[in-house]
Design a protein around this motif. Structure first.
Motif, mmCIF file in Angstrom:
data_model
loop_
_atom_site.group_PDB
_atom_site.id
_atom_site.type_symbol
_atom_site.label_atom_id
_atom_site.label_comp_id
_atom_site.label_asym_id
_atom_site.label_seq_id
_atom_site.Cartn_x
_atom_site.Cartn_y
_atom_site.Cartn_z
ATOM 1 N N ILE A 162 78.536 39.464 33.391
ATOM 2 C CA ILE A 162 79.673 40.181 33.964
ATOM 3 C C ILE A 162 79.399 40.479 35.429
ATOM 4 O O ILE A 162 78.353 41.024 35.789
ATOM 5 C CB ILE A 162 79.939 41.499 33.201
ATOM 6 N N ASN A 163 80.347 40.130 36.266
ATOM 7 C CA ASN A 163 80.244 40.380 37.700
ATOM 8 C C ASN A 163 81.240 41.471 38.052
ATOM 9 O O ASN A 163 82.451 41.240 38.131
ATOM 10 C CB ASN A 163 80.554 39.104 38.482
ATOM 11 N N ASP A 164 80.732 42.706 38.242
ATOM 12 C CA ASP A 164 81.617 43.851 38.477
ATOM 13 C C ASP A 164 82.454 43.679 39.742
ATOM 14 O O ASP A 164 83.579 44.175 39.811
ATOM 15 C CB ASP A 164 80.789 45.132 38.561
ATOM 16 N N LYS A 165 81.913 42.989 40.742
ATOM 17 C CA LYS A 165 82.645 42.847 41.999
ATOM 18 C C LYS A 165 83.716 41.763 41.922
ATOM 19 O O LYS A 165 84.702 41.806 42.658
ATOM 20 C CB LYS A 165 81.671 42.533 43.137
ATOM 21 N N ALA A 166 83.504 40.778 41.055
ATOM 22 C CA ALA A 166 84.465 39.680 40.957
ATOM 23 C C ALA A 166 85.493 39.895 39.860
ATOM 24 O O ALA A 166 86.613 39.380 39.945
ATOM 25 C CB ALA A 166 83.734 38.360 40.712
ATOM 26 N N ALA A 167 85.153 40.637 38.801
ATOM 27 C CA ALA A 167 86.078 40.851 37.685
ATOM 28 C C ALA A 167 87.223 41.759 38.105
ATOM 29 O O ALA A 167 87.018 42.782 38.764
ATOM 30 C CB ALA A 167 85.333 41.456 36.500
ATOM 31 N N LEU A 168 88.434 41.379 37.715
ATOM 32 C CA LEU A 168 89.632 42.141 38.066
ATOM 33 C C LEU A 168 90.275 42.681 36.800
ATOM 34 O O LEU A 168 90.301 42.003 35.761
ATOM 35 C CB LEU A 168 90.629 41.258 38.815
#
Length: 712
Positions: free
Chosen positions: A134-140
């Motif tokens: 999971i990429n917190d900065k990329a996930a919308l």
């Protein structure tokens, strides 16, 4: 046969409309509703809209993490996959099995049904990533699926617009139209006499029309039914994969357009019935110089001949006057319409030119005493319509083949350079990019340390200022530098591509702002964070120590397993352009898929037209055996009546193909009309013209042997 081909072409138009409507509808229904567009709604999932590659063709992968067990499901999905699980389309499952990578996105726990796919063969999937992915900065945040504000993904991002495929269908429709005209006039000599007799007995337009309709209705309706039958069968049974192109046609889409399929058959029957009635002429004795019937359509052929050079000039000059940025679709449509008009008028221009030459030939034959030249000259001068039908397939085939060749090469010079790079070095070198603003140094180091054995890694530093002309810097241990035929300097050293390994040459060509030059330095592959401060990404060069291909699939799988989504990529030099070129090549396969049958239809048209002309020609010349007693006259007459018009058509069509290619040619991007192709096709058509001459002459000889006077 003509009705079948034309109905099939019109059914294809309906199938294109049905397929595109279905693709857009299903893509809109599954589109992701991001919270940014609906700020008053609560998120139900997190999403990253990503991409992946199978067989060097790109497709969409949506990474979804539901925030609750009751989150709404995307269309076509029965249940949410758990962390580390995926739900994929059948097309993607087949592609992954072919590559031996079925677990690329984790455990596959289901397949997406047709209502959740843009097309039945689409490669698409939903993946629930593991926690460490999971990429917190990329996930919308996502609030739902479908609707006017939803973001689309999948095939809709990769396919061309509907108009491109519809214009490509000219490759089928134009030959089908030519075949229809030739078929309507096949064996028409007897029908023309019957029509003239009915007119002389007082039969009007409707009487003649009913005779023609009654004679042709059964074969035309049967052909129209056969032509629409494939589309209706697909609509009634199930999805079908088109041969060679491997596109899956949706039966559900065709069922929604069943009325269009039926309309295609009805339109085919009506158009061909009208064509038969219009082309079976009554004869015009008012302007005739002899008792022979004169073609009523001769004036129309002359007008079409006059229009031919105007059409070619307008096609070359007109679209070029429009701004390509504002009117790209209009330019394409005008150009394709002009090419179609040129294909229709080209045979008429050749026929009129041959008719004029025929009059001069007959006039000169009176002085030379050549009976063969006299008969052939009068024959071609009196029947420009017959000559137009004779040369139609030859002229159109040349232009059509040139258009197919040009359209199949339409991708840019950069994409061609990417293909050349891939041919020279394959996957023996890859460029690895990792986002330093989203990854900790420890995770980057972990990936570098887990690279497959015999993989050499170097740091590749590019100037941070895009306007800089400083060369790239390659840094790595001495062992890696020596393996690439580079020195191990104590400091920074300037190098050139002339003495470097060919893989370094390709990398420098794609990454350095200074052609042929780069810097090298001995040092660690991983630099301390303070030295890389301010850089958005770290770039590494991966090279095979043995010179063979790297295990690219294994390296990409390592990035998927060890790093968050959308934080790293590994591709060969020019990989992005190579994917675009592969997509263009896949689109170009449609041109070949439609163009090859079109050329075969034209070849069939040429054979049928020539066969009819052989029979008519040999019967007309047979009585000359009484006057001469020599067979040479038949070869002379066939040379002027058959061979000369065909050769004139070849020369004219080569000139037309060359002129019509000008708007599409771009030498800087490698898009040029192939001289070898023109030469090869001209040679093949020339051989066909010689065979036509020989066949016509032999048929005349056989008819002369069997001919007996009957007082006519």
């Amino acid at each position: 046969m003509a009705a079948t081909v034309l109905a099939l072409g019109l059914s294809a138009i309906m199938a294109v409309h049905a397929s595109y409507d279905g693709i857009r509808s299903r893509s809109a229904d599954r589109g992701i509703q991001y919270q940014e567009a609906f700020p008053d709604r609560q998120p139900v999932a997190l999403a990253v809209d990503g991409f992946d590659t199978v067989g060097m063709l790109q497709h969409s992968i949506v990474y979804l993490r539901p925030l609750s067990g009751g989150a709404p499901l995307p269309p076509g999905v029965d249940r949410w996959p758990g962390p580390g699980e995926a739900v994929l389309s059948p097309g993607l499952v087949r592609a992954l099995k072919a590559e031996g990578a079925t677990d690329r996105f984790g455990s596959v726990v289901g397949e997406i049904r047709n209502e959740g796919l843009a097309s039945p063969g689409e490669r698409f999937g939903y993946v629930n990533p593991r926690d460490e992915q999971i990429n917190d900065k990329a996930a919308l945040p996502v609030v739902g699926f479908g609707g006017p504000k939803a973001a689309v993904s999948g095939d809709l991002l990769f396919i061309k617009d509907r108009g491109r495929l519809l214009t490509a269908l000219y490759l089928i429709l134009v030959p089908a139209s030519v075949l229809a005209v030739v078929a309507a006039r096949m064996g028409s000599e007897g029908r023309d006499k019957r029509t003239a007799l009915v007119s002389a007995l007082g039969g009007g337009l409707w009487a003649r029309a009913w005779l023609n309709i009654g004679e042709s209705a059964v074969p035309l309706c049967a052909g129209a039914v056969l032509g629409t039958l494939p589309g209706l069968l697909v609509a009634a049974t199930g999805n079908v994969q088109l041969p060679w192109i491997h596109y899956w046609l949706s039966s559900a889409d065709l069922r929604h357009w069943w009325w269009g399929m039926a309309l295609a058959g009805i339109a085919t029957a009506v158009v061909l019935l009208l064509l038969v009635c219009l082309l079976h002429r009554t004869g015009n004795r008012g302007k005739a110089r002899s008792t022979r019937l004169a073609a009523r359509g001769s004036q129309a052929i002359r007008w079409a001949a006059v229009a031919f050079p105007i059409v070619v000039f307008a096609t070359v000059w007109g679209p070029a006057q429009l701004d390509p940025l504002q009117h790209s679709d209009l330019r394409i449509n005008l150009y394709n319409a002009g090419v179609a008009a040129a294909l229709i008028t080209l045979p008429c221009a050749v026929a009129v030119a041959v008719a004029v030459a025929g009059n001069q030939l007959a006039w000169s034959a009176r002085k030379t005493g050549s009976a063969g030249a006299l008969v052939a000259g009068r024959h071609v001068a009196a029947r420009p319509g017959t000559t137009a039908r004779l040369v139609a397939g030859v002229g159109i085939a040349m232009v059509l083949v040139s258009q197919v060749q040009l359209k199949s090469e339409q991708f840019g010079e950069t994409a061609r350079a990417a293909h050349a790079t891939a041919h020279r070095v394959g996957n023996s070198v890859m460029i690895l990019s990792m986002r330093t603003d989203r990854l900790a140094p420890q995770r980057i180091a972990s990936v570098i340390n887990q690279l497959p054995p015999a993989t050499l890694a170097l740091s590749l530093r590019q100037p941070q200022d895009p306007r800089s002309i400083a060369p790239v810097l390659l840094q790595g241990p001495c062992q890696a530098l020596l393996a690439l035929r580079l020195d191990c300097p104590s400091g920074t050293m300037r190098a050139t591509s002339s003495s470097a390994d060919k893989r370094i040459v390709e990398v420098v060509r794609w990454t350095s702002p200074v052609p042929g030059r780069f810097d090298i330095r001995q040092g660690p592959v991983l630099e301390s964070p303070d030295k890389r401060r301010g850089a958005a990404e770290s770039v590494f060069l991966l090279v095979s120590a043995s010179g063979k291909d790297l295990p690219a699939a294994r390296i990409k799988q390592l990035l998927r397993d060890e790093l968050p989504i959308a934080t790293a990529s590994a591709d060969p030099p020019g990989g992005t352009w190579l994917l675009g070129a592969n997509l263009s090549a896949a689109h170009g396969k449609w041109v070949t898929f439609l163009g090859v049958p079109g050329v075969l239809i034209l070849a069939l048209t040429v054979v049928l037209a020539n066969l009819a002309e052989f029979l008519r020609f040999s019967r007309a010349v047979a009585p000359l055996s009484v006057l001469t007693g020599k067979r040479r006259i038949y070869y002379t007459t066939a040379a002027w009546g058959l061979l000369t018009p065909l050769l004139a058509a070849i020369v004219t069509s080569v000139s037309a193909a060359t002129w019509l290619a000008v708007p599409q040619e771009s030498p800087g991007e490698g898009i040029e009309l192939s001289t070898s192709m023109l030469t090869g096709v001209s040679g093949a058509l020339g051989v066909m013209a010689l065979l036509t001459w020989w066949w016509g002459a032999r048929a005349s000889v056989r008819q002369a042997i069997r001919w007996r006077s009957h007082g006519d």
